[in-house]
Design a protein around this motif. Structure first.
Motif, short mmCIF file in Angstrom:
data_model
loop_
_atom_site.label_atom_id
_atom_site.label_comp_id
_atom_site.label_asym_id
_atom_site.label_seq_id
_atom_site.Cartn_x
_atom_site.Cartn_y
_atom_site.Cartn_z
N GLU A 17 23.22 12.25 -2.16
CA GLU A 17 23.32 13.98 -1.78
C GLU A 17 21.70 13.85 -1.19
OE1 GLU A 17 23.63 17.63 -3.91
OE2 GLU A 17 25.55 16.46 -4.65
N THR A 18 20.89 12.68 -1.46
CA THR A 18 19.01 12.75 -1.23
C THR A 18 18.69 11.55 -0.56
OG1 THR A 18 18.36 14.43 -2.51
CG2 THR A 18 17.10 12.96 -1.63
N PHE A 19 18.23 11.36 0.29
CA PHE A 19 17.59 10.55 0.91
C PHE A 19 16.36 9.62 1.81
CE2 PHE A 19 22.23 11.49 1.86
CZ PHE A 19 22.86 10.28 1.92
N LEU A 20 15.94 8.94 1.88
CA LEU A 20 14.88 8.46 2.09
C LEU A 20 14.78 6.91 2.34
CD1 LEU A 20 11.59 8.84 2.69
CD2 LEU A 20 11.25 8.21 0.11
N VAL A 21 14.33 6.94 3.69
CA VAL A 21 14.64 4.82 4.78
C VAL A 21 13.14 4.70 4.48
CG1 VAL A 21 15.18 3.86 5.59
CG2 VAL A 21 17.07 5.71 4.83
N VAL A 22 12.75 3.64 4.61
CA VAL A 22 10.97 3.43 4.80
C VAL A 22 10.49 2.76 5.13
CG1 VAL A 22 9.25 3.23 3.70
CG2 VAL A 22 9.80 5.00 3.10
N VAL A 23 11.12 1.88 6.59
CA VAL A 23 10.40 0.81 7.40
C VAL A 23 8.94 0.31 7.26
CG1 VAL A 23 10.98 -0.49 9.03
CG2 VAL A 23 12.75 1.35 8.06
N ARG A 24 8.41 -1.08 6.86
CA ARG A 24 7.60 -1.05 6.83
C ARG A 24 7.32 -2.44 7.32
NH1 ARG A 24 4.91 0.58 1.91
NH2 ARG A 24 6.37 1.87 1.28
N ASP A 25 5.76 -3.34 7.23
CA ASP A 25 5.81 -3.88 7.94
C ASP A 25 5.13 -4.86 6.25
OD1 ASP A 25 5.53 -4.01 10.36
OD2 ASP A 25 3.78 -3.38 10.23
N ALA A 26 4.70 -4.67 5.47
CA ALA A 26 5.02 -5.25 4.63
C ALA A 26 4.91 -4.76 3.19
CB ALA A 26 3.68 -6.80 4.38
N GLY A 27 5.16 -4.83 1.62
CA GLY A 27 4.66 -4.23 1.07
C GLY A 27 6.18 -3.64 0.33
N ALA A 28 6.37 -3.05 -0.79
CA ALA A 28 7.73 -2.48 -0.97
C ALA A 28 7.07 -1.46 -2.39
CB ALA A 28 8.60 -3.31 -1.61
N TRP A 29 7.34 -0.23 -1.94
CA TRP A 29 7.27 0.75 -3.22
C TRP A 29 8.64 1.08 -3.80
CZ3 TRP A 29 3.64 4.73 -0.46
CH2 TRP A 29 2.48 4.16 -0.27
N ASN A 30 9.51 0.86 -5.08
CA ASN A 30 10.25 1.25 -5.78
C ASN A 30 9.59 2.01 -6.33
OD1 ASN A 30 11.69 2.54 -7.74
ND2 ASN A 30 12.86 -0.27 -8.42
N LEU A 31 10.33 3.90 -6.22
CA LEU A 31 9.79 5.07 -6.80
C LEU A 31 10.64 5.60 -7.63
CD1 LEU A 31 10.28 6.74 -3.27
CD2 LEU A 31 7.75 5.68 -4.25
N ALA A 32 10.73 4.39 -8.84
CA ALA A 32 11.21 5.28 -10.16
C ALA A 32 10.34 5.57 -11.08
CB ALA A 32 11.88 4.21 -10.30
N ASN A 33 8.97 5.88 -10.37
CA ASN A 33 8.33 6.37 -11.75
C ASN A 33 7.54 7.50 -11.71
OD1 ASN A 33 7.24 3.79 -13.26
ND2 ASN A 33 5.51 3.25 -11.79
N ALA A 34 8.48 8.56 -10.41
CA ALA A 34 8.83 9.51 -10.39
C ALA A 34 9.60 10.33 -11.53
CB ALA A 34 9.67 9.75 -9.05
N PHE A 35 10.44 9.69 -11.93
CA PHE A 35 10.87 9.85 -13.07
C PHE A 35 11.00 9.13 -13.73
CE2 PHE A 35 13.11 9.64 -9.06
CZ PHE A 35 13.32 11.07 -8.86
N LEU A 36 9.32 9.19 -14.27
CA LEU A 36 9.17 8.03 -15.70
C LEU A 36 9.63 9.79 -17.39
CD1 LEU A 36 8.26 5.70 -16.86
CD2 LEU A 36 5.36 7.04 -16.61
N LYS A 37 8.82 10.28 -16.22
CA LYS A 37 8.80 11.99 -17.52
C LYS A 37 10.18 12.66 -16.55
CE LYS A 37 7.17 16.40 -18.28
NZ LYS A 37 6.40 17.64 -17.76
N PRO A 38 11.14 12.01 -17.63
CA PRO A 38 12.59 12.65 -17.41
C PRO A 38 12.95 13.99 -17.03
CG PRO A 38 12.49 11.93 -19.63
CD PRO A 38 11.10 12.07 -19.45
N VAL A 39 13.20 14.61 -15.52
CA VAL A 39 13.65 14.75 -15.15
C VAL A 39 14.74 16.76 -16.50
CG1 VAL A 39 14.45 16.90 -13.79
CG2 VAL A 39 13.46 14.71 -12.89
N ALA A 40 14.18 17.28 -16.34
CA ALA A 40 14.61 18.73 -17.09
C ALA A 40 14.72 19.90 -16.58
CB ALA A 40 14.26 18.83 -18.24
#
Length: 386
Positions: A298-321
């Motif tokens: 239901e939610t999408f984010l596509v990023v096109v970059r020349d180099a590097g990469a970001w896994n965004l899992a730390n957005a949920f380091l604090k569990p969503v409640a």
């Protein structure tokens, strides 16, 4: 150049990827137990969709231990060879090529091989071409087995370093220069590193954005032909499950994909499109017949970059409640990306495309928002063009 795909996908009652005791897989993240779907199961689910998105079977591969049986069948059907004799010949062919056989069942290879769909026919051709030599070897091995001298150690010794002629044959059989899923997910062959392929795609384990507790369903089943004067269930059991909103992440290194599929720009482009579409739709098949957990992202984010990469899992380091886990997870994901982009800058970012089934994403410029999946995919792929 790198394409990154970030998805939020909520599944109701399900057990898509279970552990050794049948429970949904979990992981501890941010000090809390999360639901987990392994990267391996997601990759397989994506691979099985490549044909839907424009790739021919000849451009995809298989992971198998059954090359002996399949090639022997080809030798029987196409060349009129006796099947049992062909099994021995193909087994000798694999040993000559430098691969071992399963100690308990010598019609299987020692481990799963990731090969193109043409490998079966190519192995059969090699076996037919060198039939007499390989048949003599198969006979010698069979006699040794009858004398009970062929133990696991001797089978290992029969794997010799192939000569130049044999290496050329192995290179043809294991050629992955037009096998998209090998190019994407890589291949490691311990017996011959010359045939290894560096993966162009990295896939993370999906984790729930919130804490989860696995539950179980207690079920009973009644015999339809049970006499009317009898009562009670004829089967009783439990099935483990959970319900969770997952964050999924995968990336594709286009430069490495071009190296793995050399000289074919069209195939590279079609592979990238198939990868993006397939990963959006990839859902593991575990327990689907009893749960039908077939919900799309239901939610999408596509990023096109020349180099590097970001896994965004730390957005949920604090569990969503929150009572609305998808909305809260979407806010957390987009806000985390916005903070990273502000801190690290926009250098190297070719394109950012966000989309949400539930409304326009917040924190993005209007030019960065897609109104449909088709637009999201098209704009992401267009950003990869020179």
């Amino acid at each position: 150049m790198i394409i990154e795909l970030h998805l939020l996908q909520s599944f109701p009652v399900s057990n898509l990827n279970r552990d050794d005791i049948g429970q949904p897989k979990t992981a501890t993240f941010g000090g809390q137990v999360r639901g987990r779907i392994s990267s391996q199961s997601l990759k397989r689910a994506a691979r099985l969709l490549f044909g839907r998105y424009g790739l021919d079977p000849s451009e995809t591969g298989v992971r198998t231990k059954r090359l002996v049986e399949r090639s022997a069948t080809v030798l029987r059907d196409a060349h009129g060879r006796d099947y049992d004799e062909a099994v021995g010949v193909v087994s000798s062919a694999l040993l000559a090529l430098g691969f071992g056989l399963d100690k308990r069942r010598n019609t299987l290879t020692e481990y799963l091989l990731f090969v193109g769909n043409k490998a079966v026919d190519l192995l059969a051709e090699y076996s037919e071409r060198d039939w007499d030599r390989l048949a003599a070897d198969a006979t010698a091995r069979a006699k040794a087995a009858e004398r009970k001298k062929a133990d696991a150690g001797e089978e290992k010794k029969s794997k010799v370093k192939p000569d130049k002629h044999t290496l050329e044959a192995a290179a043809r059989i294991l050629d992955a220069s037009r096998v998209v899923d090998v190019a994407l997910f890589g291949r490691m062959i311990a017996d011959n590193k010359d045939f290894n392929v560096n993966a162009a795609s990295q896939v993370a384990h999906a984790i729930s954005t919130h804490a989860v507790v696995n539950e179980y369903d207690y079920y009973t089943a009644v015999d339809d032909l049970q006499p009317t004067d009898e009562s009670g269930a004829d089967m009783i059991g439990t099935v483990d499950f959970n319900s969770a909103c997952y964050y999924r992440y995968a990336n594709l290194h286009l430069d490495q994909l071009s190296i793995n599929l050399p000289g074919d720009i069209d195939l590279v482009e079609r592979a990238a499109r198939a990868w993006l579409d397939a990963f959006i739709d990839a859902v593991p098949s575990g327990k689907q017949n009893s749960t039908a957990a077939l919900t799309p992202p239901e939610t999408f984010l596509v990023v096109v970059r020349d180099a590097g990469a970001w896994n965004l899992a730390n957005a949920f380091l604090k569990p969503v409640a929150d009572s609305d886990l998808m909305a809260a997870s979407t806010r957390a994901l987009f806000e985390h990306f916005g903070r990273l982009r502000q801190f690290y800058g926009r250098g190297g970012l070719r394109a950012v495309v966000a989309a949400s089934v539930n409304g326009d994403p917040e924190g993005f410029e209007p030019s960065e928002i897609a109104s449909s999946r088709a637009e999201l995919v098209a704009r992401a792929l267009a950003a990869t063009k020179p």
